[in-house]
Write a protein that holds these residues in place. Structure first.
Motif: not given
Length: 428
Positions: A77-92, A218-229
């Motif tokens: 995602f061309s970002s500085e860091a990511a958080l990828v966890r099974p503890q996140i249960v959904s996109g919401t 979105p991170t390629h075009v300047g978004a500071d943070l994105i999220a998904g499932s």
């Protein structure tokens, strides 16, 4: 072999549709190749190996697999860091985690894309009512209405922006609304404009349903943070649970600490036996998203041929894996979803009925014969029981399955319409 589609003369019907959409299918294959190369390079760069697939238990200290997975996601995602966890249960949950981690009492959240998903409204809240919502913590919320042509309204944004505005949020996919999903080009244009007005405001994009659909995120075009499932696009159909955030390291650290505890977020969080699925799912994601895209392009072309209104139409550019089908009547919406369910690999025998669901104001009819509950990268179709009775078709692990299911759904629709003495060609 079962001949349940004999009456449809399926091979000839499918061939006619596929000839019509051939150029679009070739473009999707080309996009898949580009993303596959990108993901492969991230795996190679971080020297992914067998030992990365064995997770941790308990506190989850020193989980080298988790750390490597997050580094791979950050690269993709061309970002500085990511958080990828099974503890996140959904996109919401991922979106909620992002908002609660970056907003503080007295801040303002401004949604540029109009009203967000139904399920986010309780998270935003309506006042200090003890629910634990953003409003309950003294965080103000406002939304910028879309233009009359359902576009992002930059001029109205300029009027509404204040010194209290900490976060401007954009929802990429349409959700249960009639507006189009927003392309990366539109998001990039909005981000440039926001930066010209307020360089220090944080830009958050809800990226659900959009990953690997276009050639940039979105991170390629300047978004500071994105999220998904992970049970949507980036899990590739293999992830059984989980979510992700990607962006600037400062905000990823905050999100990790919000998820776990201050100063512990990136260091803790057991991954159990899920890491292999997360790695392999991400590797398969470009191909899986490509299959879903080809399926919904086919679906749009087939439904338009039968006289239905769709959005996007089959030949429009896409930014997510969601296909809208306007059905106009409640019984038609139910019939369409029942047709999808009957062609599902799981629970195909169930007869769907609308029901009330958590987070939604209206009853919802939902076809979801999926291997993973709620996995929107698998083929599903649902819609709220409100006018104009729109079905939201999404996902599809294989192109062939989507074609078969659409055949089933149209067959079911025709049966209901025939019983109602309604001719499809005279409906619109």
């Amino acid at each position: 072999m079962s001949n349940w589609m004999t009456d449809w003369d399926y091979p000839q019907w499918a061939a006619a549709i596929e000839q019509k959409i051939a150029a679009k299918l070739r473009w999707i294959d080309q996009r898949t190749d580009i993303w596959q190369a990108c993901v492969l390079e991230a795996f190679r760069s971080h020297r992914v190996s067998e030992y990365h697939f064995y997770g941790t238990v308990g506190y989850g200290y020193h989980d080298v697999g988790r750390e490597t997975l997050e580094a791979v996601f950050a690269d993709v995602f061309s970002s500085e860091a990511a958080l990828v966890r099974p503890q996140i249960v959904s996109g919401t949950h991922a979106i909620s985690l992002a908002l609660f981690s970056i907003l503080r009492p007295g801040d303002e959240l401004l949604y540029l894309s109009g009203q967000p998903y139904d399920t986010l409204l309780p998270i935003i809240g309506k006042g200090r009512d003890g629910t634990g919502s953003l409003a309950d913590y003294g965080i103000r919320y406002r939304e910028v209405p879309l233009t009359s042509s359902l576009k992002l309204d930059k001029e109205r944004l300029k009027e509404m922006l204040t010194e209290k505005t900490k976060v401007i949020a954009i929802q990429r996919s349409r959700g249960y609304s009639s507006r189009p999903s927003f392309t990366i080009s539109e998001i990039a244009d909005a981000i440039r404009y926001i930066r010209s007005l307020a360089s220090d405001v944080l830009i958050f994009v809800d990226n659900c349903y959009g990953e690997f659909v276009e050639l940039e995120e979105p991170t390629h075009v300047g978004a500071d943070l994105i999220a998904g499932s992970l049970i949507k696009n980036p899990g590739g159909g293999l992830a059984k649970t989980g979510g992700y955030l990607a962006g600037k390291k400062e905000w990823i650290l905050r999100a990790a600490d919000r998820l776990i505890a201050p100063q512990l977020g990136l260091e803790m969080g057991a991954t159990g036996d899920g890491l292999r699925d997360f790695f392999q799912g991400l590797f398969l994601a470009p191909h899986t998203v490509g299959e879903a895209l080809k399926g919904i392009v086919f679906a749009a072309a087939a439904l338009e041929m039968e006289g239905f209104e769709t959005s996007p139409s089959w030949d429009e550019n896409r930014t997510d894996i969601v296909q809208q089908v306007i059905l106009q009547k409640p019984e038609w919406l139910i019939a369409f979803c029942q047709g999808i369910q009957s062609a599902s690999p799981v629970d195909s025998y169930l007869k769907l009925e609308p029901t009330q669901m958590p987070g939604y104001d209206d009853p919802v009819v939902m076809a979801a014969g999926t291997f993973v509950s709620g996995a929107s990268i698998e083929l599903s179709a649902d819609g709220p029981m409100r006018s104009p009775y729109i079905a939201y078709l999404q996902g599809g692990l294989t192109y062939s399955h989507v074609k078969i299911a659409i055949c089933s759904a149209i067959q079911q629709l025709k049966a209901v319409m025939k019983n109602s003495c309604v001719n499809i060609s005279n409906t619109y």
